[in-house]
Design a protein around this motif. Sequence first.
Motif, short mmCIF file in Angstrom:
data_model
loop_
_atom_site.label_atom_id
_atom_site.label_comp_id
_atom_site.label_asym_id
_atom_site.label_seq_id
_atom_site.Cartn_x
_atom_site.Cartn_y
_atom_site.Cartn_z
N SER A 2 -1.11 -0.15 6.91
CA SER A 2 -0.38 0.31 5.62
C SER A 2 -1.12 -0.41 4.51
O SER A 2 -1.83 -1.47 4.94
CB SER A 2 1.01 0.05 5.64
OG SER A 2 1.26 -1.27 5.50
N THR A 68 5.17 -2.08 -3.48
CA THR A 68 4.73 -1.25 -3.07
C THR A 68 5.27 0.13 -3.62
O THR A 68 6.53 -0.01 -4.08
CB THR A 68 4.72 -0.80 -1.53
OG1 THR A 68 6.04 -0.70 -0.91
CG2 THR A 68 4.12 -2.04 -0.68
N GLU A 69 4.75 1.46 -3.60
CA GLU A 69 5.33 2.62 -4.01
C GLU A 69 5.26 3.64 -3.17
O GLU A 69 4.48 3.27 -2.10
CB GLU A 69 4.17 2.84 -5.49
CG GLU A 69 2.87 3.01 -5.25
CD GLU A 69 2.30 4.34 -4.64
OE1 GLU A 69 2.89 5.31 -4.96
OE2 GLU A 69 1.40 4.14 -3.64
N PRO A 70 5.90 4.57 -3.07
CA PRO A 70 6.04 5.66 -1.85
C PRO A 70 4.85 5.99 -1.32
O PRO A 70 4.79 6.32 -0.23
CB PRO A 70 7.00 6.79 -2.50
CG PRO A 70 7.94 6.08 -3.68
CD PRO A 70 6.78 4.94 -4.23
N ALA A 71 3.73 6.37 -2.34
CA ALA A 71 2.57 7.14 -1.76
C ALA A 71 1.75 6.02 -0.97
O ALA A 71 0.82 6.58 -0.29
CB ALA A 71 1.78 7.68 -2.97
N ASP A 72 2.16 4.89 -0.86
CA ASP A 72 1.34 3.82 -0.06
C ASP A 72 -0.05 3.87 -0.62
O ASP A 72 -0.94 3.47 0.31
CB ASP A 72 1.33 4.19 1.39
CG ASP A 72 1.02 3.07 2.33
OD1 ASP A 72 1.31 2.02 1.84
OD2 ASP A 72 0.31 3.19 3.24
N SER A 73 -0.51 3.79 -1.64
CA SER A 73 -1.98 3.97 -2.30
C SER A 73 -1.88 2.64 -3.27
O SER A 73 -3.07 2.32 -3.82
CB SER A 73 -2.19 5.33 -2.98
OG SER A 73 -1.56 5.47 -4.14
#
Length: 137
Positions: A2, A68-73
């Motif tokens: 991740s 972190t943010e939901p899009a994992d970018s």
Amino acid sequence: MSSLEIVKQYYTSFNQKNWNGMLALLHPEVRHEANQGDVRIGTGKFTEFLQKMDESYEETLTDMVFFTEPADSRVAVEFVVNGIYKKGEEGLPEAYGQTYVLPAAAFLELKEGKISRVTTYYNLPLWIELVSKPRND
């Protein structure tokens, strides 16, 4: 792996002074936005930056908190820089081994499983104040 795991490995490599380990996690066209100065593009420019930092500073990061943010970018990290100022740089105070403890933060973006942007923020005037204390020889 991740984005969070990649960024944690990046900072583990930093604390271990494993510059090759850090570089291996970067996208070839990484965008490095340091607190002050020009934007650097590419691992070649980032390598030059690491070499200069290694000559002038001895730093370890502690009290790390990752977001972190939901899009994992994208990953943000807040930390404390515990450092020794080893070699002066143009426009900055003279270096003679001053120590400093400074809060900082970074924002990282990932693409294709690699870190494609590193943006770092800290309070430069506070850092200058911390390393400008009179020398006690």
